[in-house]
Scaffold this active site. Sequence first.
Site, PDB file in Angstrom:
ATOM      1  N   LYS A  26      13.712  25.445 -83.035  1.00 53.11           N
ATOM      2  CA  LYS A  26      14.655  24.517 -82.428  1.00 53.11           C
ATOM      3  C   LYS A  26      14.119  23.084 -82.545  1.00 53.11           C
ATOM      4  O   LYS A  26      14.865  22.151 -82.791  1.00 53.11           O
ATOM      5  CB  LYS A  26      14.899  24.867 -80.967  1.00 53.11           C
ATOM      6  CG  LYS A  26      15.778  23.849 -80.325  1.00 53.11           C
ATOM      7  CD  LYS A  26      16.135  24.214 -78.923  1.00 53.11           C
ATOM      8  CE  LYS A  26      16.708  23.003 -78.233  1.00 53.11           C
ATOM      9  NZ  LYS A  26      15.667  22.007 -77.936  1.00 53.11           N
ATOM     10  N   ASP A  27      12.807  22.926 -82.358  1.00 49.96           N
ATOM     11  CA  ASP A  27      12.178  21.613 -82.535  1.00 49.96           C
ATOM     12  C   ASP A  27      11.676  21.536 -83.971  1.00 49.96           C
ATOM     13  O   ASP A  27      10.459  21.563 -84.231  1.00 49.96           O
ATOM     14  CB  ASP A  27      11.030  21.445 -81.541  1.00 49.96           C
ATOM     15  CG  ASP A  27      11.542  21.399 -80.112  1.00 49.96           C
ATOM     16  OD1 ASP A  27      12.341  20.511 -79.801  1.00 49.96           O
ATOM     17  OD2 ASP A  27      11.170  22.294 -79.317  1.00 49.96           O
ATOM     18  N   HIS A  29      11.071  30.785 -75.249  1.00 53.40           N
ATOM     19  CA  HIS A  29       9.595  30.814 -75.214  1.00 53.40           C
ATOM     20  C   HIS A  29       9.090  32.255 -75.319  1.00 53.40           C
ATOM     21  O   HIS A  29       8.124  32.545 -76.015  1.00 53.40           O
ATOM     22  CB  HIS A  29       9.075  30.217 -73.902  1.00 53.40           C
ATOM     23  CG  HIS A  29       9.393  28.764 -73.719  1.00 53.40           C
ATOM     24  ND1 HIS A  29      10.331  28.311 -72.829  1.00 53.40           N
ATOM     25  CD2 HIS A  29       8.881  27.669 -74.321  1.00 53.40           C
ATOM     26  CE1 HIS A  29      10.389  26.993 -72.880  1.00 53.40           C
ATOM     27  NE2 HIS A  29       9.526  26.570 -73.777  1.00 53.40           N
TER      28      HIS A  29
HETATM   29  O1  PAF Z   1       7.477  21.936 -77.671  1.00 53.78           O
HETATM   30  C1  PAF Z   1       6.866  21.653 -76.621  1.00 53.78           C
HETATM   31  O2  PAF Z   1       7.070  22.263 -75.574  1.00 53.78           O
HETATM   32  C2  PAF Z   1       5.833  20.541 -76.631  1.00 53.78           C
HETATM   33  O3  PAF Z   1       6.220  19.509 -77.474  1.00 53.78           O
HETATM   34  C3  PAF Z   1       4.413  21.027 -76.973  1.00 53.78           C
HETATM   35  C4  PAF Z   1       4.327  21.577 -78.379  1.00 53.78           C
HETATM   36  C5  PAF Z   1       3.988  22.099 -75.978  1.00 53.78           C
HETATM   37  C6  PAF Z   1       3.419  19.876 -76.874  1.00 53.78           C
HETATM   38  O4  PAF Z   1       3.413  19.305 -75.598  1.00 53.78           O
END
Ligand code: PAF
Length: 283
Positions: free
Chosen positions: A148-149, A35
């Site tokens: 990653k997502d 993050h």
């Molecule tokens: O990737 C995440 O942490 C969540 O899917 C997000 C984008 C904050 C939406 O809740």
Amino acid sequence: MKVFERAEDLLHIHSDLGSQQLAFIPTMGALHQGHLSLVRAAQAKGHKTIVSIFVNPLQFNNSEDLLKYPRTLQADLKLLDDQGVDWVFTPNIDEMYPASIADVEVDLGLLEDRFEGAFRPGHFHGVVQVVYRLFKYVNPSEVFFGQKDLQQCLVIEQLIEQVFPHIKMHRVQTMREDSGLAMSSRNVRLSPESLLKAAEISKSLKDIATRKEEFCEAIDLHSQRLAAIGIEVEYLNCVSLPWMDALECDHFTKEPNPSNGHQNAVIFAGSLNGVRLIDNWVF
Ligand code: PAF
């Protein structure tokens, strides 16, 4: 760093921006270096940064997963403050889902029902609804999401194209542990032994990505290799972006070509001792 719980307080932010742009990093908390790398990417562009922390129930298709999702607000705020974040938005459920905001309709095409969409029915609907509300409240000019997502990034790119065309999307490379394991909030639920096993996933992805014509054989081999160490594979595929069409085994038609933006990815989802893991390798 200022922390706001109410959407109406965010209105003041824009008058404090001066000539800088507002970069937004939505999160569900349980923050880690992955993050923070999104925050750093935004700061490196000279932007002011706002991070949201909200565990969105609408995107969890499994109530146990929602219950077990780590919540570490005080530690998260400390990390963000140390990283020089300007604002944090920590809304509650009523703030995020007031009766006055109707659901948005976004055409996700095949992205809605394949891979993560198939294994987590309703997940992307939940992601789209919460991110739509967050974008409306925060009104950023640039947003930063972790690769990653990957499928989530592709979904958000559709939301942006169809509803917020003025927002610039940045897909930021996955942060990995020294072992190669993709950083994830769920990793705290893995034992030291499981962490070692989970690190094998990225090795498989990397190897498959180098195999070109033989990638289907490599997928079979690596599925067996991961299963043998206790990883339950949900999917392991080679796809082309942005729609995640599976590449054909017999002819590797879609050569990646960075000059026209064409990319492929090896994508994985599975679980280890009840912890769901996803990862991908874009090439
Ligand atoms: O990737 C995440 O942490 C969540 O899917 C997000 C984008 C904050 C939406 O809740």
